[in-house]
Write a protein that holds these residues in place. Sequence first.
Motif, PDB file in Angstrom:
ATOM      1  N   ARG A  34       0.857  -1.033   0.034  1.00 26.81           N
ATOM      2  CA  ARG A  34      -0.056   0.014  -0.014  1.00 26.81           C
ATOM      3  C   ARG A  34       0.890   1.457  -0.005  1.00 26.81           C
ATOM      4  O   ARG A  34       0.483   2.078  -0.995  1.00 26.81           O
ATOM      5  CB  ARG A  34      -0.985   0.006   1.272  1.00 26.81           C
ATOM      6  CG  ARG A  34      -1.991   1.085   1.080  1.00 26.81           C
ATOM      7  CD  ARG A  34      -1.674   2.237   2.108  1.00 26.81           C
ATOM      8  NE  ARG A  34      -1.485   1.968   3.364  1.00 26.81           N
ATOM      9  CZ  ARG A  34      -0.905   2.704   4.201  1.00 26.81           C
ATOM     10  NH1 ARG A  34      -0.567   4.084   3.802  1.00 26.81           N
ATOM     11  NH2 ARG A  34      -0.820   2.876   5.632  1.00 26.81           N
ATOM     12  N   GLN A  74       0.946   4.109  -3.098  1.00 30.54           N
ATOM     13  CA  GLN A  74       0.578   5.554  -2.766  1.00 30.54           C
ATOM     14  C   GLN A  74       1.799   6.670  -3.227  1.00 30.54           C
ATOM     15  O   GLN A  74       1.574   7.593  -3.741  1.00 30.54           O
ATOM     16  CB  GLN A  74       0.249   5.655  -1.499  1.00 30.54           C
ATOM     17  CG  GLN A  74      -1.174   5.176  -1.183  1.00 30.54           C
ATOM     18  CD  GLN A  74      -1.685   5.637   0.138  1.00 30.54           C
ATOM     19  OE1 GLN A  74      -0.925   5.548   1.154  1.00 30.54           O
ATOM     20  NE2 GLN A  74      -2.989   5.557   0.332  1.00 30.54           N
ATOM     21  N   GLU A 109       1.597   6.319  -7.274  1.00 30.26           N
ATOM     22  CA  GLU A 109       0.412   6.818  -7.603  1.00 30.26           C
ATOM     23  C   GLU A 109       0.407   8.383  -7.710  1.00 30.26           C
ATOM     24  O   GLU A 109       0.093   8.887  -8.604  1.00 30.26           O
ATOM     25  CB  GLU A 109      -0.799   6.639  -6.711  1.00 30.26           C
ATOM     26  CG  GLU A 109      -2.117   6.921  -7.453  1.00 30.26           C
ATOM     27  CD  GLU A 109      -3.135   6.562  -6.227  1.00 30.26           C
ATOM     28  OE1 GLU A 109      -4.187   5.907  -6.457  1.00 30.26           O
ATOM     29  OE2 GLU A 109      -2.880   6.853  -5.108  1.00 30.26           O
ATOM     30  N   LEU A 128      -7.173   0.807   1.826  1.00 32.87           N
ATOM     31  CA  LEU A 128      -7.679   1.335   0.426  1.00 32.87           C
ATOM     32  C   LEU A 128      -8.972   0.609  -0.026  1.00 32.87           C
ATOM     33  O   LEU A 128      -9.022  -0.685   0.037  1.00 32.87           O
ATOM     34  CB  LEU A 128      -6.755   1.291  -0.447  1.00 32.87           C
ATOM     35  CG  LEU A 128      -5.493   2.095  -0.298  1.00 32.87           C
ATOM     36  CD1 LEU A 128      -4.329   1.853  -1.299  1.00 32.87           C
ATOM     37  CD2 LEU A 128      -5.700   3.386  -0.036  1.00 32.87           C
ATOM     38  N   SER A 129      -9.860   1.493  -0.517  1.00 38.07           N
ATOM     39  CA  SER A 129     -10.927   0.897  -1.324  1.00 38.07           C
ATOM     40  C   SER A 129     -11.225   1.249  -2.528  1.00 38.07           C
ATOM     41  O   SER A 129     -11.546   0.573  -3.496  1.00 38.07           O
ATOM     42  CB  SER A 129     -12.186   1.054  -0.411  1.00 38.07           C
ATOM     43  OG  SER A 129     -12.666   2.556  -0.324  1.00 38.07           O
ATOM     44  N   THR A 130     -10.185   2.348  -2.865  1.00 30.21           N
ATOM     45  CA  THR A 130     -10.448   2.914  -4.391  1.00 30.21           C
ATOM     46  C   THR A 130      -8.827   3.020  -4.684  1.00 30.21           C
ATOM     47  O   THR A 130      -8.150   3.665  -4.016  1.00 30.21           O
ATOM     48  CB  THR A 130     -11.105   3.893  -4.338  1.00 30.21           C
ATOM     49  OG1 THR A 130     -12.685   3.945  -3.775  1.00 30.21           O
ATOM     50  CG2 THR A 130     -11.182   4.717  -5.849  1.00 30.21           C
ATOM     51  N   LEU A 131      -8.664   2.796  -5.876  1.00 28.61           N
ATOM     52  CA  LEU A 131      -7.167   2.991  -6.600  1.00 28.61           C
ATOM     53  C   LEU A 131      -7.443   3.965  -7.649  1.00 28.61           C
ATOM     54  O   LEU A 131      -8.504   3.767  -8.544  1.00 28.61           O
ATOM     55  CB  LEU A 131      -6.745   1.785  -7.010  1.00 28.61           C
ATOM     56  CG  LEU A 131      -6.568   0.472  -5.951  1.00 28.61           C
ATOM     57  CD1 LEU A 131      -5.851  -0.659  -6.438  1.00 28.61           C
ATOM     58  CD2 LEU A 131      -5.627   1.135  -4.838  1.00 28.61           C
ATOM     59  N   HIS A 132      -6.557   5.216  -7.740  1.00 27.21           N
ATOM     60  CA  HIS A 132      -6.844   5.932  -8.976  1.00 27.21           C
ATOM     61  C   HIS A 132      -5.836   6.057  -9.960  1.00 27.21           C
ATOM     62  O   HIS A 132      -5.762   6.262 -10.900  1.00 27.21           O
ATOM     63  CB  HIS A 132      -6.662   7.291  -8.183  1.00 27.21           C
ATOM     64  CG  HIS A 132      -7.649   7.674  -7.157  1.00 27.21           C
ATOM     65  ND1 HIS A 132      -9.099   7.735  -7.448  1.00 27.21           N
ATOM     66  CD2 HIS A 132      -7.627   7.687  -5.764  1.00 27.21           C
ATOM     67  CE1 HIS A 132      -9.822   8.230  -6.367  1.00 27.21           C
ATOM     68  NE2 HIS A 132      -8.805   7.959  -5.444  1.00 27.21           N
ATOM     69  N   ASN A 179      -4.096   4.183 -13.066  1.00 25.63           N
ATOM     70  CA  ASN A 179      -4.821   3.266 -14.251  1.00 25.63           C
ATOM     71  C   ASN A 179      -4.156   1.959 -14.126  1.00 25.63           C
ATOM     72  O   ASN A 179      -2.947   1.453 -13.536  1.00 25.63           O
ATOM     73  CB  ASN A 179      -4.562   3.650 -15.512  1.00 25.63           C
ATOM     74  CG  ASN A 179      -3.025   3.908 -15.929  1.00 25.63           C
ATOM     75  OD1 ASN A 179      -2.426   4.500 -15.432  1.00 25.63           O
ATOM     76  ND2 ASN A 179      -2.689   3.164 -16.978  1.00 25.63           N
ATOM     77  N   SER A 237      -4.836  -0.540 -11.956  1.00 28.46           N
ATOM     78  CA  SER A 237      -4.628  -1.083 -10.771  1.00 28.46           C
ATOM     79  C   SER A 237      -5.863  -1.871  -9.994  1.00 28.46           C
ATOM     80  O   SER A 237      -6.890  -1.267 -10.233  1.00 28.46           O
ATOM     81  CB  SER A 237      -4.341   0.162  -9.644  1.00 28.46           C
ATOM     82  OG  SER A 237      -3.110   0.809 -10.150  1.00 28.46           O
ATOM     83  N   THR A 238      -5.450  -2.833  -9.554  1.00 33.04           N
ATOM     84  CA  THR A 238      -6.523  -3.906  -8.705  1.00 33.04           C
ATOM     85  C   THR A 238      -6.291  -4.180  -7.318  1.00 33.04           C
ATOM     86  O   THR A 238      -4.970  -4.479  -7.105  1.00 33.04           O
ATOM     87  CB  THR A 238      -6.676  -5.035  -9.773  1.00 33.04           C
ATOM     88  OG1 THR A 238      -7.097  -4.578 -11.004  1.00 33.04           O
ATOM     89  CG2 THR A 238      -7.892  -6.024  -9.259  1.00 33.04           C
TER      90      THR A 238
END
Length: 222
Positions: free
Chosen positions: A62, A66, A69, A97-101, A103, A105-106
């Motif tokens: 994580r 970040q 990202e 994390l619940s959302t990834l910004h 591209n 990314s999963t």
Amino acid sequence: MRRLIASTFASLDGILQAPGGPQEDPTGGFALGGWMFPYADDSMDLSAAGFDGKDRELLLGRRTYQIFEAHWPYQAHDDPIAQSLNAAKKHVASRTLSTLHWNNSTLLQGDVVAAVTALKSTPGPDLQMIGSGNLIQTLQAAALIDEYNVWTFPVVLGRGKRLFDEGATPSALRLVQSRVSTSGVVMSTYVPGGDVQPGSFVTTEPSERELDRRKKMANGTW
């Protein structure tokens, strides 16, 4: 089964925290961020060690995710490392994390060891870890890492997050490649080498002094 490759920069005393800059990761009061900067030179092949993620899918913890990202999507479009990292498919291990910004990314779902084991069994290119110290330690303990690229810089930091801490699983590694940059960075590649095989150079019966020393060790008075 695709391989999982871990690549990291480390100081001589095993610190991997914040090699790229002072604000990269100052947690714990770490004030030496950017320690690798004076040693960077053109003799370092970042791509060969997987640091650009070229032709691989990324597996990131994580914090490293970040950091990346917030940096790589904003670099020049003709930067080859930015191109590779931005285009790569990215698998992210996080409990928060619940959302990834970024591209492609999963988020990995469920237990990370089980998720990475399943990921390795799917078709696709090799999986590349960059930094992600906590994740490296978790997956090392589960014997899931197939190759380590460790670039050891000639600097002693004395504090900070370590590549391997006291919770690491004892295991042997086999050196398969090593070379030295013009600035003195030792760039080494290791693969798992099985269990640690302890031995002893002492082939004679212990002396009375040695027996006395061992007794003091057992009693906690040495």
